[in-house]
Motif scaffolding. Structure first.
Motif, mmCIF file in Angstrom:
data_model
loop_
_atom_site.group_PDB
_atom_site.id
_atom_site.type_symbol
_atom_site.label_atom_id
_atom_site.label_comp_id
_atom_site.label_asym_id
_atom_site.label_seq_id
_atom_site.Cartn_x
_atom_site.Cartn_y
_atom_site.Cartn_z
ATOM 1 N N ILE A 136 0.838 -1.210 0.000
ATOM 2 C CA ILE A 136 0.000 0.000 0.000
ATOM 3 C C ILE A 136 0.867 1.251 0.000
ATOM 4 N N GLY A 137 1.934 1.230 0.821
ATOM 5 C CA GLY A 137 2.834 2.377 0.854
ATOM 6 C C GLY A 137 3.529 2.607 -0.474
ATOM 7 N N GLY A 138 3.928 1.516 -1.148
ATOM 8 C CA GLY A 138 4.562 1.664 -2.454
ATOM 9 C C GLY A 138 3.616 2.232 -3.497
ATOM 10 N N ILE A 139 2.361 1.798 -3.459
ATOM 11 C CA ILE A 139 1.378 2.318 -4.418
ATOM 12 C C ILE A 139 1.132 3.799 -4.184
ATOM 13 N N LEU A 140 1.016 4.180 -2.917
ATOM 14 C CA LEU A 140 0.804 5.602 -2.618
ATOM 15 C C LEU A 140 1.995 6.440 -3.051
ATOM 16 N N ALA A 141 3.206 5.946 -2.795
ATOM 17 C CA ALA A 141 4.400 6.693 -3.202
ATOM 18 C C ALA A 141 4.478 6.828 -4.718
ATOM 19 N N ALA A 142 4.142 5.750 -5.433
ATOM 20 C CA ALA A 142 4.169 5.816 -6.892
ATOM 21 C C ALA A 142 3.117 6.786 -7.420
ATOM 22 N N GLY A 143 1.953 6.798 -6.767
ATOM 23 C CA GLY A 143 0.906 7.725 -7.195
ATOM 24 C C GLY A 143 1.301 9.177 -6.978
ATOM 25 N N LEU A 144 1.920 9.449 -5.821
ATOM 26 C CA LEU A 144 2.371 10.820 -5.566
ATOM 27 C C LEU A 144 3.473 11.237 -6.533
ATOM 28 N N GLY A 145 4.368 10.281 -6.844
ATOM 29 C CA GLY A 145 5.426 10.609 -7.794
ATOM 30 C C GLY A 145 4.872 10.892 -9.188
ATOM 31 N N ALA A 146 3.882 10.108 -9.613
ATOM 32 C CA ALA A 146 3.283 10.350 -10.918
ATOM 33 C C ALA A 146 2.528 11.674 -10.945
ATOM 34 N N PHE A 147 1.879 12.008 -9.827
ATOM 35 C CA PHE A 147 1.158 13.280 -9.760
ATOM 36 C C PHE A 147 2.118 14.462 -9.813
ATOM 37 N N ALA A 148 3.311 14.284 -9.241
ATOM 38 C CA ALA A 148 4.292 15.374 -9.259
ATOM 39 C C ALA A 148 4.850 15.602 -10.660
ATOM 40 N N LEU A 149 4.838 14.579 -11.500
ATOM 41 C CA LEU A 149 5.343 14.723 -12.856
ATOM 42 C C LEU A 149 4.352 15.394 -13.796
ATOM 43 N N VAL A 150 3.105 15.522 -13.367
ATOM 44 C CA VAL A 150 2.110 16.171 -14.216
ATOM 45 C C VAL A 150 2.436 17.655 -14.304
ATOM 46 N N PRO A 151 2.556 18.247 -15.470
ATOM 47 C CA PRO A 151 2.870 19.674 -15.574
ATOM 48 C C PRO A 151 1.769 20.530 -14.989
ATOM 49 N N THR A 152 2.181 21.674 -14.501
ATOM 50 C CA THR A 152 1.206 22.569 -13.853
ATOM 51 C C THR A 152 0.169 23.071 -14.844
ATOM 52 N N GLU A 153 0.596 23.241 -16.096
ATOM 53 C CA GLU A 153 -0.353 23.750 -17.090
ATOM 54 C C GLU A 153 -1.509 22.783 -17.317
ATOM 55 N N ALA A 154 -1.244 21.476 -17.186
ATOM 56 C CA ALA A 154 -2.305 20.492 -17.405
ATOM 57 C C ALA A 154 -3.348 20.527 -16.302
ATOM 58 N N LEU A 155 -2.980 21.043 -15.142
ATOM 59 C CA LEU A 155 -3.923 21.102 -14.032
ATOM 60 C C LEU A 155 -4.790 22.355 -14.059
ATOM 61 N N ARG A 156 -4.437 23.315 -14.900
ATOM 62 C CA ARG A 156 -5.232 24.539 -14.956
ATOM 63 C C ARG A 156 -6.544 24.284 -15.682
ATOM 64 N N PRO A 157 -7.605 24.957 -15.283
ATOM 65 C CA PRO A 157 -8.869 24.798 -16.017
ATOM 66 C C PRO A 157 -8.783 25.450 -17.395
ATOM 67 N N LYS A 158 -9.455 24.851 -18.343
ATOM 68 C CA LYS A 158 -9.457 25.382 -19.695
ATOM 69 C C LYS A 158 -10.225 26.711 -19.736
ATOM 70 N N PRO A 159 -9.736 27.653 -20.526
ATOM 71 C CA PRO A 159 -10.468 28.925 -20.663
ATOM 72 C C PRO A 159 -11.854 28.690 -21.261
ATOM 73 N N SER A 160 -12.783 29.486 -20.831
ATOM 74 C CA SER A 160 -14.178 29.288 -21.244
ATOM 75 C C SER A 160 -14.476 29.864 -22.626
ATOM 76 N N LYS A 161 -13.666 30.789 -23.123
ATOM 77 C CA LYS A 161 -13.938 31.453 -24.406
ATOM 78 C C LYS A 161 -13.075 30.843 -25.504
ATOM 79 N N PRO A 162 -13.452 31.026 -26.756
ATOM 80 C CA PRO A 162 -12.643 30.478 -27.852
ATOM 81 C C PRO A 162 -11.298 31.186 -27.965
ATOM 82 N N MET A 163 -10.371 30.574 -28.721
ATOM 83 C CA MET A 163 -9.003 31.076 -28.773
ATOM 84 C C MET A 163 -8.917 32.457 -29.410
ATOM 85 N N TYR A 164 -9.718 32.722 -30.430
ATOM 86 C CA TYR A 164 -9.594 34.005 -31.128
ATOM 87 C C TYR A 164 -9.872 35.181 -30.197
ATOM 88 N N PHE A 165 -10.681 34.934 -29.146
ATOM 89 C CA PHE A 165 -10.977 36.001 -28.195
ATOM 90 C C PHE A 165 -9.700 36.457 -27.484
#
Length: 300
Positions: A136-165
């Motif tokens: 269980i401890g190994g799974i939790l550590a692996a999950g935290l390590g994988a979460f740390a590798l996720v870029p910060t930009e991927a965690l941001r919410p997508k803008p609500s308006k289209p790109m041209y705006f």
């Protein structure tokens, strides 16, 4: 001559034959009383010493029989108020819990009372429990390590308006950069700072709109490259003002040589910023860029 018969002397011992001298019988009495008192005190002291020795022997025997302990150990260890778990907080006043408590440690390592040399550690049930906890401890550590590798930009919410705006303000910034060339060549630094305030602040807010555009780019590789270009672009925009890099003291009048030096630096930063802007706009979808240009043409 009449002779008289001699009689033996029969003096009474209670009577004093010579009244002029004190009797010696009264002197010996005090010495006899004092000697008696000393013997009585010595006898009592001896008895007291014997009694104390007897009590010490009885106490030692009682302690050996019951297994004497320290009074502090009998009462248990006192609770320390300055420890990590029981330190009083500034606002609550109660005990403060740590990030990893003893119960959490016992979840992975087992109870603190169990020792390696105990027979219970060799039981199959105990080994299975330890392996399960380690898993269980190994799974939790692996999950935290994988979460740390996720870029910060991927965690941001997508803008609500289209790109041209968000592309419309970026196109306005591109036009303002073209106007800044003549301002820098004229060494009109006050007007240049006004133009930079419109670029960084409202209505264009270049940094915020760049982040929104990058979040809407569909391809991950293109988005990563746009992220690098936006950081360089923002740095070159800030370097248009020479005071960001030169330790210049504000003066009422700047010499011609200084103006030439500052203008050359600002023009090089301007050229680099325009190049980064052109490369960044080439990464966005063509249809969104065309819609933004149409919006800008009608005065949006």
């Amino acid at each position: 001559m009449q002779s008289s018969a001699l009689r033996p002397c029969t003096l009474n011992r209670s009577q004093r034959p010579f009244r002029g001298f004190p009797s010696t019988s009264g002197r010996s009495a005090p010495f006899r009383c004092r000697a008696g008192l000393d013997e009585d005190v010595l006898a009592r002291l001896k008895a007291a010493e014997e009694e104390a020795a007897r009590l010490r022997k009885e106490l030692a025997a009682a302690q050996a029989a019951k297994g004497a302990q320290d009074p502090v150990e009998k009462e248990g260890k006192p609770v320390r108020i300055d420890s990590v778990d029981n330190r009083e907080t500034l606002f609550g006043g109660g005990p403060r819990t740590t990030w990893l408590s003893e119960k959490d440690v016992e979840f992975f390592s087992g109870p603190a009372g169990v020792r390696e040399e105990d027979a219970s550690t060799e039981a199959p049930e105990y080994k299975a429990t330890v392996q399960r906890r380690l898993l269980i401890g190994g799974i939790l550590a692996a999950g935290l390590g994988a979460f740390a590798l996720v870029p910060t930009e991927a965690l941001r919410p997508k803008p609500s308006k289209p790109m041209y705006f968000y592309l419309v303000p970026l196109l306005r910034v591109q036009e303002l950069l073209g106007e800044c060339r003549s301002i820098i060549e004229a060494a009109d630094w006050d007007q240049l700072r006004q133009a930079l305030s419109r670029i960084e602040g409202p209505p264009n807010n270049v940094r915020q709109n760049l982040d929104n555009i990058i979040a809407l780019i569909p391809e991950a590789k293109a988005a990563s490259r746009a992220q690098e270009l936006s950081a360089d672009l923002y740095e070159y925009l800030r370097s248009l003002d020479y005071q960001q890099y030169f330790d210049a003291i504000p003066q009422k009048a700047i010499s011609g040589a200084q103006n030439a030096q500052y203008a050359a630096f600002s023009l090089s930063s301007l050229q680099a910023a325009q190049a980064k802007m052109t490369e960044l706009l080439a990464l966005v979808p063509r249809d969104q860029l065309q819609l933004a240009r149409d919006q800008l043409a009608v005065g949006y």
